[in-house]
Design a protein around this motif. Structure first.
Motif, PDB file in Angstrom:
ATOM      1  N   ASP A 158      90.186  10.671  11.011  1.00 15.48           N
ATOM      2  CA  ASP A 158      90.451  12.102  11.134  1.00 15.48           C
ATOM      3  C   ASP A 158      91.955  12.316  11.214  1.00 15.48           C
ATOM      4  O   ASP A 158      92.678  11.507  11.804  1.00 15.48           O
ATOM      5  N   ILE A 159      92.418  13.406  10.641  1.00 11.98           N
ATOM      6  CA  ILE A 159      93.853  13.685  10.643  1.00 11.98           C
ATOM      7  C   ILE A 159      94.137  15.102  11.128  1.00 11.98           C
ATOM      8  O   ILE A 159      93.412  16.037  10.793  1.00 11.98           O
ATOM      9  N   THR A 160      95.170  15.213  11.929  1.00  7.57           N
ATOM     10  CA  THR A 160      95.772  16.501  12.259  1.00  7.57           C
ATOM     11  C   THR A 160      97.230  16.425  11.833  1.00  7.57           C
ATOM     12  O   THR A 160      97.951  15.530  12.263  1.00  7.57           O
ATOM     13  N   TRP A 161      97.634  17.336  10.993  1.00  7.16           N
ATOM     14  CA  TRP A 161      99.004  17.356  10.466  1.00  7.16           C
ATOM     15  C   TRP A 161      99.637  18.676  10.883  1.00  7.16           C
ATOM     16  O   TRP A 161      99.187  19.745  10.476  1.00  7.16           O
ATOM     17  N   VAL A 162     100.669  18.585  11.699  1.00  6.19           N
ATOM     18  CA  VAL A 162     101.416  19.754  12.145  1.00  6.19           C
ATOM     19  C   VAL A 162     102.790  19.730  11.497  1.00  6.19           C
ATOM     20  O   VAL A 162     103.550  18.773  11.676  1.00  6.19           O
ATOM     21  N   GLN A 163     103.103  20.752  10.727  1.00  6.54           N
ATOM     22  CA  GLN A 163     104.408  20.882  10.086  1.00  6.54           C
ATOM     23  C   GLN A 163     105.160  22.014  10.754  1.00  6.54           C
ATOM     24  O   GLN A 163     104.691  23.163  10.778  1.00  6.54           O
ATOM     25  N   ASP A 164     106.314  21.702  11.327  1.00 10.65           N
ATOM     26  CA  ASP A 164     107.136  22.675  12.044  1.00 10.65           C
ATOM     27  C   ASP A 164     108.535  22.640  11.460  1.00 10.65           C
ATOM     28  O   ASP A 164     109.417  21.950  11.960  1.00 10.65           O
ATOM     29  N   GLY A 165     108.723  23.357  10.366  1.00 13.70           N
ATOM     30  CA  GLY A 165     109.990  23.286   9.652  1.00 13.70           C
ATOM     31  C   GLY A 165     110.172  21.903   9.051  1.00 13.70           C
ATOM     32  O   GLY A 165     109.321  21.410   8.326  1.00 13.70           O
ATOM     33  N   GLN A 166     111.291  21.257   9.376  1.00 12.71           N
ATOM     34  CA  GLN A 166     111.546  19.909   8.880  1.00 12.71           C
ATOM     35  C   GLN A 166     110.894  18.830   9.748  1.00 12.71           C
ATOM     36  O   GLN A 166     110.897  17.660   9.392  1.00 12.71           O
ATOM     37  N   HIS A 167     110.360  19.222  10.867  1.00 14.70           N
ATOM     38  CA  HIS A 167     109.743  18.279  11.794  1.00 14.70           C
ATOM     39  C   HIS A 167     108.231  18.242  11.562  1.00 14.70           C
ATOM     40  O   HIS A 167     107.619  19.267  11.291  1.00 14.70           O
ATOM     41  N   TYR A 168     107.631  17.068  11.661  1.00 16.64           N
ATOM     42  CA  TYR A 168     106.195  16.936  11.426  1.00 16.64           C
ATOM     43  C   TYR A 168     105.584  15.967  12.432  1.00 16.64           C
ATOM     44  O   TYR A 168     106.254  15.107  13.000  1.00 16.64           O
ATOM     45  N   VAL A 169     104.279  16.146  12.638  1.00 17.56           N
ATOM     46  CA  VAL A 169     103.504  15.242  13.484  1.00 17.56           C
ATOM     47  C   VAL A 169     102.178  14.967  12.778  1.00 17.56           C
ATOM     48  O   VAL A 169     101.414  15.894  12.492  1.00 17.56           O
ATOM     49  N   PHE A 170     101.924  13.701  12.478  1.00 19.23           N
ATOM     50  CA  PHE A 170     100.637  13.257  11.956  1.00 19.23           C
ATOM     51  C   PHE A 170      99.907  12.519  13.067  1.00 19.23           C
ATOM     52  O   PHE A 170     100.458  11.575  13.641  1.00 19.23           O
ATOM     53  N   THR A 171      98.690  12.921  13.345  1.00 18.20           N
ATOM     54  CA  THR A 171      97.851  12.176  14.271  1.00 18.20           C
ATOM     55  C   THR A 171      96.606  11.752  13.517  1.00 18.20           C
ATOM     56  O   THR A 171      95.859  12.601  13.008  1.00 18.20           O
ATOM     57  N   ILE A 172      96.391  10.437  13.413  1.00 21.84           N
ATOM     58  CA  ILE A 172      95.251   9.893  12.679  1.00 21.84           C
ATOM     59  C   ILE A 172      94.378   9.133  13.660  1.00 21.84           C
ATOM     60  O   ILE A 172      94.824   8.178  14.297  1.00 21.84           O
ATOM     61  N   ARG A 173      93.138   9.573  13.790  1.00 17.78           N
ATOM     62  CA  ARG A 173      92.187   8.950  14.704  1.00 17.78           C
ATOM     63  C   ARG A 173      91.148   8.201  13.885  1.00 17.78           C
ATOM     64  O   ARG A 173      90.348   8.799  13.168  1.00 17.78           O
ATOM     65  N   GLY A 174      91.188   6.878  14.009  1.00 20.20           N
ATOM     66  CA  GLY A 174      90.288   6.039  13.240  1.00 20.20           C
ATOM     67  C   GLY A 174      89.068   5.629  14.036  1.00 20.20           C
ATOM     68  O   GLY A 174      88.816   6.145  15.124  1.00 20.20           O
ATOM     69  N   PRO A 175      88.311   4.664  13.508  1.00 18.57           N
ATOM     70  CA  PRO A 175      87.115   4.199  14.218  1.00 18.57           C
ATOM     71  C   PRO A 175      87.472   3.461  15.511  1.00 18.57           C
ATOM     72  O   PRO A 175      88.597   2.996  15.682  1.00 18.57           O
ATOM     73  N   PHE A 176      86.515   3.380  16.412  1.00 21.20           N
ATOM     74  CA  PHE A 176      86.649   2.656  17.682  1.00 21.20           C
ATOM     75  C   PHE A 176      87.738   3.247  18.568  1.00 21.20           C
ATOM     76  O   PHE A 176      88.299   2.563  19.418  1.00 21.20           O
ATOM     77  N   GLY A 177      88.046   4.527  18.374  1.00 18.77           N
ATOM     78  CA  GLY A 177      89.018   5.179  19.236  1.00 18.77           C
ATOM     79  C   GLY A 177      90.462   4.836  18.937  1.00 18.77           C
ATOM     80  O   GLY A 177      91.360   5.280  19.648  1.00 18.77           O
TER      81      GLY A 177
END
Length: 204
Positions: free
Chosen positions: A69-88
């Motif tokens: 699962d992915i959550t991608w937050v784009q805040d201007g030139q700054h970004y945060v990718f959070t990727i949640r894979g199997p087994f936590g």
């Protein structure tokens, strides 16, 4: 009676087989009207740099693969990718054009000036982050020639740029301008598949 039953079973089997056959993708280079509509979309979304998307991502090459699962937050030139894979297991990539930090590795956080090189070194993933920021919105990225093909809905179906083929499998047409829901990018042997479940765009 048995003959009728056999005919009915045969007809049902034919319908099931037909349903399993994927529809052929119809693409066209696009006429002046389609290209103008795309240019209008790109102008409307050009300044869109504050948004959040959630969905699924899968990355693979000829030997390995990973997904989550992915959550991608784009805040201007700054970004945060959070990727949640199997087994936590989860990874978090934060950064800007000049620096990046990857957290969630067994050996602890790692950082570097180039996020793409960081992912390549740590995970073996080849992800064109700079271009993907534009491609995920259905836009051509800056800096290189691009070739577009359109689907029957008059929206981009295939974007070819920087050696990558970006295949738009589905669009959210309830939004204006429309936004992609499924973006599959490949540059042999690498593949990135992004299925977007929700978009949140900050008001401009």
């Amino acid at each position: 009676m048995k003959s009728i039953q056999r005919l009915g079973a045969a007809a049902l089997l034919s319908l099931l087989l037909a349903a399993c056959v994927p529809k052929a993708v119809v693409r066209t280079p696009g006429d002046a009207g389609m290209l103008n509509e795309q240019q209008t979309r790109e102008q409307a979304l050009a300044g869109t740099d504050h948004w959040t998307l959630e969905g699924r991502i899968a990355v693979s090459d000829s030997k390995t693969s990973g997904s989550g699962d992915i959550t991608w937050v784009q805040d201007g030139q700054h970004y945060v990718f959070t990727i949640r894979g199997p087994f936590g297991k989860s990874f978090r990539l934060t950064g800007s054009p000049d620096e990046a930090l990857l957290e969630g590795m067994d050996g602890g956080p790692i950082n570097g000036p180039d996020a793409e090189a960081l992912l390549r070194r740590a995970l073996g993933w080849e992800v064109p982050l700079r271009e993907l920021r534009a491609w995920v919105l259905g836009l051509r990225a800056d800096g290189g020639p691009a070739e577009l093909s359109f689907g029957q809905d008059r929206l981009p179906s295939l974007l070819q740029q920087d050696g990558w083929n970006v295949d738009y499998r589905e669009w959210d047409t309830t939004r204006q301008p429309a936004l992609p829901k499924k973006v599959f990018a490949d540059k042999a042997p690498f593949k990135v598949k992004l299925s977007i479940e929700s978009w949140q765009l900050a008001p401009r």
